[in-house]
Design a protein around this motif. Structure first.
Motif, PDB file in Angstrom:
ATOM      1  N   TYR A 166       6.670  19.650  10.490  1.00 41.48           N
ATOM      2  CA  TYR A 166       7.941  19.969  11.096  1.00 41.48           C
ATOM      3  C   TYR A 166       7.378  20.926  12.165  1.00 41.48           C
ATOM      4  CZ  TYR A 166       8.901  24.434   9.013  1.00 41.48           C
ATOM      5  OH  TYR A 166       8.917  25.688   8.477  1.00 41.48           O
ATOM      6  N   LEU A 167       6.238  21.531  11.955  1.00 44.59           N
ATOM      7  CA  LEU A 167       5.819  22.602  13.198  1.00 44.59           C
ATOM      8  C   LEU A 167       4.678  21.834  13.964  1.00 44.59           C
ATOM      9  CD1 LEU A 167       5.272  25.779  10.854  1.00 44.59           C
ATOM     10  CD2 LEU A 167       7.117  25.260  12.506  1.00 44.59           C
ATOM     11  N   GLY A 168       4.521  20.694  13.849  1.00 42.41           N
ATOM     12  CA  GLY A 168       3.536  19.968  14.512  1.00 42.41           C
ATOM     13  C   GLY A 168       2.336  19.913  14.224  1.00 42.41           C
ATOM     14  N   THR A 169       2.075  20.459  13.018  1.00 41.53           N
ATOM     15  CA  THR A 169       0.516  20.711  12.379  1.00 41.53           C
ATOM     16  C   THR A 169       0.262  19.333  11.981  1.00 41.53           C
ATOM     17  OG1 THR A 169       0.986  22.969  11.878  1.00 41.53           O
ATOM     18  CG2 THR A 169      -1.044  21.929  10.889  1.00 41.53           C
ATOM     19  N   SER A 170      -1.152  18.988  12.208  1.00 49.71           N
ATOM     20  CA  SER A 170      -1.499  17.706  11.525  1.00 49.71           C
ATOM     21  C   SER A 170      -2.237  17.923  10.437  1.00 49.71           C
ATOM     22  CB  SER A 170      -2.554  17.147  12.709  1.00 49.71           C
ATOM     23  OG  SER A 170      -1.738  16.627  13.912  1.00 49.71           O
ATOM     24  N   ALA A 171      -2.452  16.822   9.678  1.00 53.18           N
ATOM     25  CA  ALA A 171      -3.237  16.833   8.236  1.00 53.18           C
ATOM     26  C   ALA A 171      -3.310  15.696   7.807  1.00 53.18           C
ATOM     27  CB  ALA A 171      -2.447  17.790   7.297  1.00 53.18           C
ATOM     28  N   ILE A 172      -4.485  15.610   6.877  1.00 52.13           N
ATOM     29  CA  ILE A 172      -4.708  14.488   5.913  1.00 52.13           C
ATOM     30  C   ILE A 172      -3.960  14.623   4.702  1.00 52.13           C
ATOM     31  CG2 ILE A 172      -6.321  12.901   4.925  1.00 52.13           C
ATOM     32  CD1 ILE A 172      -6.332  12.556   7.927  1.00 52.13           C
ATOM     33  N   VAL A 173      -2.876  14.003   4.259  1.00 49.48           N
ATOM     34  CA  VAL A 173      -2.080  14.464   3.489  1.00 49.48           C
ATOM     35  C   VAL A 173      -2.310  13.560   2.473  1.00 49.48           C
ATOM     36  CG1 VAL A 173       0.366  14.419   2.610  1.00 49.48           C
ATOM     37  CG2 VAL A 173      -0.073  14.967   4.984  1.00 49.48           C
ATOM     38  N   LEU A 174      -2.453  14.075   1.191  1.00 50.08           N
ATOM     39  CA  LEU A 174      -2.761  13.237  -0.129  1.00 50.08           C
ATOM     40  C   LEU A 174      -1.620  13.444  -1.022  1.00 50.08           C
ATOM     41  CD1 LEU A 174      -4.442  11.888  -2.356  1.00 50.08           C
ATOM     42  CD2 LEU A 174      -5.614  14.126  -3.196  1.00 50.08           C
ATOM     43  N   ARG A 175      -0.590  12.506  -1.453  1.00 44.98           N
ATOM     44  CA  ARG A 175       0.406  12.666  -2.350  1.00 44.98           C
ATOM     45  C   ARG A 175       0.556  11.733  -3.272  1.00 44.98           C
ATOM     46  NH1 ARG A 175       3.235  11.950   2.559  1.00 44.98           N
ATOM     47  NH2 ARG A 175       4.266  14.033   2.325  1.00 44.98           N
ATOM     48  N   SER A 176       1.015  11.715  -4.065  1.00 47.04           N
ATOM     49  CA  SER A 176       1.132  10.475  -5.310  1.00 47.04           C
ATOM     50  C   SER A 176       2.528   9.646  -5.059  1.00 47.04           C
ATOM     51  CB  SER A 176       1.273  11.125  -6.576  1.00 47.04           C
ATOM     52  OG  SER A 176       2.281  12.076  -6.855  1.00 47.04           O
ATOM     53  N   ALA A 177       2.538   9.242  -3.991  1.00 42.78           N
ATOM     54  CA  ALA A 177       3.969   8.365  -3.479  1.00 42.78           C
ATOM     55  C   ALA A 177       3.599   6.826  -3.386  1.00 42.78           C
ATOM     56  CB  ALA A 177       4.296   8.880  -2.065  1.00 42.78           C
ATOM     57  N   GLY A 178       2.176   6.257  -3.713  1.00 41.91           N
ATOM     58  CA  GLY A 178       2.106   5.002  -3.700  1.00 41.91           C
ATOM     59  C   GLY A 178       2.641   4.242  -4.868  1.00 41.91           C
ATOM     60  N   ASP A 179       2.763   2.913  -4.361  1.00 37.76           N
ATOM     61  CA  ASP A 179       3.345   1.872  -5.146  1.00 37.76           C
ATOM     62  C   ASP A 179       2.492   0.662  -5.404  1.00 37.76           C
ATOM     63  OD1 ASP A 179       5.650   3.313  -5.918  1.00 37.76           O
ATOM     64  OD2 ASP A 179       6.936   2.635  -4.089  1.00 37.76           O
ATOM     65  N   ALA A 180       2.437  -0.164  -6.364  1.00 37.78           N
ATOM     66  CA  ALA A 180       1.862  -1.469  -6.400  1.00 37.78           C
ATOM     67  C   ALA A 180       2.602  -2.435  -7.324  1.00 37.78           C
ATOM     68  CB  ALA A 180       0.295  -1.309  -7.088  1.00 37.78           C
ATOM     69  N   THR A 181       2.683  -3.789  -7.026  1.00 34.58           N
ATOM     70  CA  THR A 181       3.190  -4.613  -8.205  1.00 34.58           C
ATOM     71  C   THR A 181       2.005  -5.809  -8.215  1.00 34.58           C
ATOM     72  OG1 THR A 181       4.005  -5.747  -6.185  1.00 34.58           O
ATOM     73  CG2 THR A 181       5.296  -4.067  -7.432  1.00 34.58           C
ATOM     74  N   TYR A 182       2.091  -6.388  -9.470  1.00 28.89           N
ATOM     75  CA  TYR A 182       1.321  -7.279  -9.865  1.00 28.89           C
ATOM     76  C   TYR A 182       2.148  -8.309 -10.787  1.00 28.89           C
ATOM     77  CZ  TYR A 182      -2.506  -9.985 -12.375  1.00 28.89           C
ATOM     78  OH  TYR A 182      -3.193 -10.974 -12.853  1.00 28.89           O
ATOM     79  N   ARG A 183       2.038  -9.738 -10.442  1.00 26.88           N
ATOM     80  CA  ARG A 183       2.643 -10.709 -11.244  1.00 26.88           C
ATOM     81  C   ARG A 183       1.932 -11.646 -11.253  1.00 26.88           C
ATOM     82  NH1 ARG A 183       6.854  -8.885  -7.590  1.00 26.88           N
ATOM     83  NH2 ARG A 183       8.506  -7.972  -8.819  1.00 26.88           N
ATOM     84  N   ALA A 184       1.660 -12.378 -12.546  1.00 25.70           N
ATOM     85  CA  ALA A 184       0.608 -13.420 -12.777  1.00 25.70           C
ATOM     86  C   ALA A 184       1.294 -14.454 -13.756  1.00 25.70           C
ATOM     87  CB  ALA A 184      -0.569 -12.836 -13.122  1.00 25.70           C
ATOM     88  N   LEU A 185       1.003 -15.712 -13.686  1.00 24.19           N
ATOM     89  CA  LEU A 185       1.320 -16.684 -14.561  1.00 24.19           C
ATOM     90  C   LEU A 185      -0.145 -17.274 -15.120  1.00 24.19           C
ATOM     91  CD1 LEU A 185       2.961 -18.607 -16.511  1.00 24.19           C
ATOM     92  CD2 LEU A 185       3.022 -20.226 -14.434  1.00 24.19           C
ATOM     93  N   GLU A 186      -0.604 -17.098 -16.362  1.00 23.52           N
ATOM     94  CA  GLU A 186      -1.928 -17.369 -16.829  1.00 23.52           C
ATOM     95  C   GLU A 186      -1.712 -18.731 -17.655  1.00 23.52           C
ATOM     96  OE1 GLU A 186      -3.387 -12.723 -17.030  1.00 23.52           O
ATOM     97  OE2 GLU A 186      -3.532 -14.168 -18.885  1.00 23.52           O
ATOM     98  N   LEU A 187      -2.408 -19.866 -17.535  1.00 15.85           N
ATOM     99  CA  LEU A 187      -2.460 -20.895 -18.189  1.00 15.85           C
ATOM    100  C   LEU A 187      -3.880 -21.226 -18.583  1.00 15.85           C
ATOM    101  CD1 LEU A 187      -0.234 -23.427 -16.193  1.00 15.85           C
ATOM    102  CD2 LEU A 187       0.520 -21.845 -17.928  1.00 15.85           C
TER     103      LEU A 187
END
Length: 845
Positions: free
Chosen positions: A654-675
């Protein structure tokens, strides 16, 4: 004459035996001993099998119980002569009972029993008919595949390594760059256990599958284990058991003849040589066993799309692994392992876009020691394990020049240097109780505690990176801060405990209940992971079994993440069209934060303890059906959702400072039908066919892609899209067929959708949706075959000759694509591996 000369000897022997029998007749019978050797269909010992011995008629010796050792041996002492019933049970195997066991007054009777594997082995990659059995008692937690050492010997694999065969298992896939994915997750998000102890690199989470192939007995892959004993992964679990010494000395010398390299019809040195030596046997009969394996590899592998001599990567490695097994008595065994593994890779990632000068070199040195103690209390078992592992890694470029990215090929030298030293100390205690009868059914209860101390010291530096337009003008310059004066340290203590119960409610219905506690401390979280599964046979005959379950799984937190704020900061300068006028200059800090992207940010301070442990929720429903005695069919639907994945993203506070931000905010999904289906042919021959319809989506800026051992220098805004391993359709068929005269043929057929790729512009910004369905490689098809024949030269020595053919149909399977819109050849695919052949030569003695 020889027959007549032996008659007096036989008469004397007959008289002596007759006198002995007459002398003993009428005396009280002496107690005898019974030795039981429990094996499976491939003649491998089965450890931890519960054995009970009871007299058929009343008044005899009361029931006695014991558990098989690591050698699969059980001894019953002080057993009166008579007829007994012997019962053997083991998780994952069919119950076996024999009522014709007769004990006489010999010093020791011996019985060899072969167990039939239950559905826990039904979908394996080893051709053994006994592994097709189905049983509700196997529960809901069964592996998706089980690969044994013999499989690698008979299949057409380009390199004799464990990870080369894993993609034969449904749910496991390998990218064109060799990275493994299990259940749609990256290798770093999965777990690797070797002899029950953790073998993941604590700094990155990477697999270190560097065991000599001849030291491996079996490899299992689980996608959804609902028992509490497994944890610290959100993808899949790979479990490896190493090879023990046999009852007789056995020697093998494999692949000792080098593959020669020919160019223009002339011999130009050695292309590849991988001699492997293994010997194992008893140091002390029935007491002490040794298994020793050594491998040396030197390989110069060509890369399609480039010309000689600029098209070869180079690998030199050696692996040494020793295992000593000690049998103290019939209920107490110990095992010790010692390993050393080193590897040096030159020109990693070499291809058309990344020529030799811009590739990195990679060197790793691993060492390990483990000790295991198994003590049986009747039918109960206590397992104690200790292990120490050391992981060293180095990454460096071919020089110190700035790395230059153009719309076509890279120039300069790889931008990063890395020197890392990691270690893991683990202590594990597991208790498996004998079966208990209560609540109207039998219960198999297991509980355990696991402690890990992990540490890491990292030294990291980076050279400038230049982004150049198609006309050669400079578009962007990335400069990194000074190399830290000291190594970046990180350490953690991890505590885990679990309890689980396999409850056989009825003969046709079982329930798995598991609860796991994890305290990783580095994330200041105490996590509980409940799990539950079931197995049900509607017909009660085990020809049809329905399985399913649901469970929570928490991932590990790699130590590299905790040192993120100490990585060199970067300054990004953007230039105008002339390549000289500075348009903007932005300094980026490295910040680890807890808040969501929508929350107000303050980058003045980085919280080293920020973040959450990635969490996965998986459920599945599976049908196992025996169609005929020779054909098995499986249908399995999997749904997996993961959140709190660590991702990096360039942001403003909010102060205009730039950064490479690391946070645990990612999501992922996996769906599969195995025959999948298995067709038994004869003896050990079988054909496996599997089709997987799947979808893998998630946030793309995962931490390891940019700050792993071989990270990328340019970080653009994160997107949620298809993951790099997303393959909507995949069909695999493989197997082994025996031919006359000790010959065999082993084919592998694979057809699948192409991997997705991302489009960039000349400033290396992504264009449109990354990894879109509209930007995929062409469909992949390959037919690989191995023809092998064994020759018995003498009674002791034999050889095995083999010819391997790859991509026999010469199908166009491109490895690369021009993906930059400023490239004149944009969207052209190239670098397909054409049909080629190889050979093998093994000595058996």
């Amino acid at each position: 004459m020889r027959l007549v000369s032996h008659i007096p000897r036989y008469c004397i022997l007959f008289v002596c035996v007759g006198c002995a029998i007459a002398a003993c007749y009428g005396q009280t019978p002496n107690a005898g001993e019974l030795k039981v050797v429990v094996k499976e269909a491939r003649d491998l010992p089965v450890a931890g099998a519960s054995c009970s011995l009871s007299a058929v008629s009343a008044g005899k010796t009361p029931t006695a119980t014991a558990t098989s050792s690591d050698r699969g041996i059980v001894r019953f002492t002080n057993v009166l002569p008579g007829r007994y019933t012997l019962t053997v049970t083991k998780e994952g195997f069919e119950r076996l009972a024999r009522s014709d066991v007769v004990i006489d007054e010999k010093l020791e009777d011996e019985i060899v029993l072969v167990l039939t594997v239950a559905p826990v082995q039904e979908k394996v990659t080893v051709a053994a008919p006994g592994e097709t059995a189905i049983s509700v008692e196997a529960g809901s937690t069964i592996p998706s595949g089980n690969i044994k050492r013999e499989t690698l010997r008979s299949l057409p694999l380009a390199v004799a390594r464990i990870d080369q065969a894993l993609p034969l298992i449904p749910g496991v896939i390998r990218s064109t760059k060799g990275e493994l994915s299990i259940k749609g997750a990256t290798e770093q998000q999965s777990a690797l256990l070797v002899n029950g102890v953790n073998a993941n690199d604590p700094a990155t989470g990477n697999f270190r599958l560097n065991l000599p192939i001849d030291s491996v007995e079996a490899v299992q892959v689980f996608q959804h284990p609902y028992t509490g004993e497994f944890g610290k992964f959100i993808g899949g679990l790979t479990r490896i058991e190493t090879r023990r010494g046999g009852d007789r000395w056995h020697f093998e010398l494999n692949d000792f003849l080098p593959d020669l390299r020919f160019k223009g019809g002339k011999l130009v040195g050695v292309a590849e040589d991988e001699p492997r030596l293994n010997f194992n046997g008893p140091l002390i009969a029935d007491r002490l066993y040794l298994s020793q394996t050594a491998t040396y590899t030197i390989a110069k592998r060509p890369v399609r799309g480039l010309t000689y001599p600029d098209n070869e990567t180079r690998t030199e490695s050696q692996s040494h692994f020793s295992q000593v097994d000690l049998i103290l008595n019939g209920h107490h065994t110990q095992s010790f392992t010692l390993g050393y593994f080193s590897e040096r890779d030159q020109y990693v990632g070499l291809d058309f876009f990344t020529p030799k000068p811009t590739t990195p070199n990679y060197r790793q040195r691993d060492s390990s020691f483990s000790a295991r103690d198994h003590y049986a209390f009747g039918a109960a078992l206590l397992e104690s394990m200790f292990s120490f592992k050391r992981f060293d890694a180095n990454v460096w470029g071919q020089g110190a020049s700035a790395q230059t990215l153009t719309p076509t090929v890279e120039q300069g030298n790889y931008f990063a240097t890395l020197d890392r030293r990691s270690s893991r100390i683990e202590f594990l205690e597991v208790y498996t109780s004998s079966k208990k009868e209560f609540w109207g059914g039998s219960h198999e209860i297991k509980a355990g505690f696991d402690f890990n101390h992990v540490s890491d010291e990292l030294r990291y530096a980076a050279h400038p990176v230049r982004i150049v337009r198609a006309d050669g003008s400079l578009a962007e310059l990335i400069e990194f801060g000074l190399r830290p004066s000291r190594r970046i340290p990180a350490a953690n203590n991890e505590y885990s405990a679990f309890i689980q119960d396999r409850w056989l409610v009825r003969p046709n219905f079982s329930i798995d209940l598991g609860l796991r506690f994890e305290d990783q401390r580095i994330a200041r979280e105490d996590n509980l992971a409940p799990r539950a599964g079931f197995a049900w046979s509607p017909t009660g005959s085990d020809r049809t079994v329905v399985r399913g379950g649901v469970g929570l799984f928490y991932d590990k937190v790699p130590l590299n993440i905790r040192g993120f704020s100490r990585y060199p900061e970067r300054t990004v300068t953007n230039y105008g069209a002339d390549g000289q006028t500075i348009v903007s200059r932005t300094h980026f800090e490295n910040v680890l934060v807890n808040s969501k992207p929508v929350a107000p940010l303050d980058f003045q301070h980085s919280d080293r303890d920020a973040g959450f442990v990635p969490l996965n929720l998986t459920w599945n429903l599976q049908l196992d059906q025996r169609i005929t005695q020779r054909i098995l069919f499986r249908a399995n639907f999997i749904n997996s959702r993961t959140r709190h994945i660590y991702v990096v993203n360039p942001e403003l506070d909010y102060l205009g400072t730039s950064a490479i931000v690391l946070r645990s905010a990612g999501d992922a999904t996996y769906r599969a039908l195995e025959l999948s289906s298995r067709i038994n042919l004869k003896k050990d021959d079988a054909i496996y066919v599997s089709y997987v319809r799947s979808r893998s989506r998630g946030d793309l800026n995962d931490f390891n892609s940019y700050f792993g051992d071989l990270g990328a220098p340019v970080i653009r805004p994160n997107q949620y899209s298809n993951l790099a391993f997303d393959v909507p359709n995949r069909l695999v068929a493989w197997g082994k067929i025996s031919l006359p005269r000790r010959s065999s043929i082993s084919p592998i057929v694979e057809w699948r959708s192409g991997f997705p790729f991302s489009v960039r512009d000349e400033r290396q910004n992504f264009v449109g949706v990354r990894n879109s369905d509209l930007t995929r490689f062409p469909e992949f098809f390959s037919l690989d075959v191995e023809l092998a024949k064994e020759f018995q030269l003498t009674k002791k020595y034999g050889v095995r000759l083999s010819v391997l053919g790859f991509n026999l149909t010469n199908h166009f399977n491109p490895r690369d694509v021009h993906s930059n819109i400023s490239d004149r050849q944009f969207r052209e695919f190239f670098s397909s591996y054409r049909r080629y052949f190889s050979g093998g030569f093994d000595i058996l003695f």
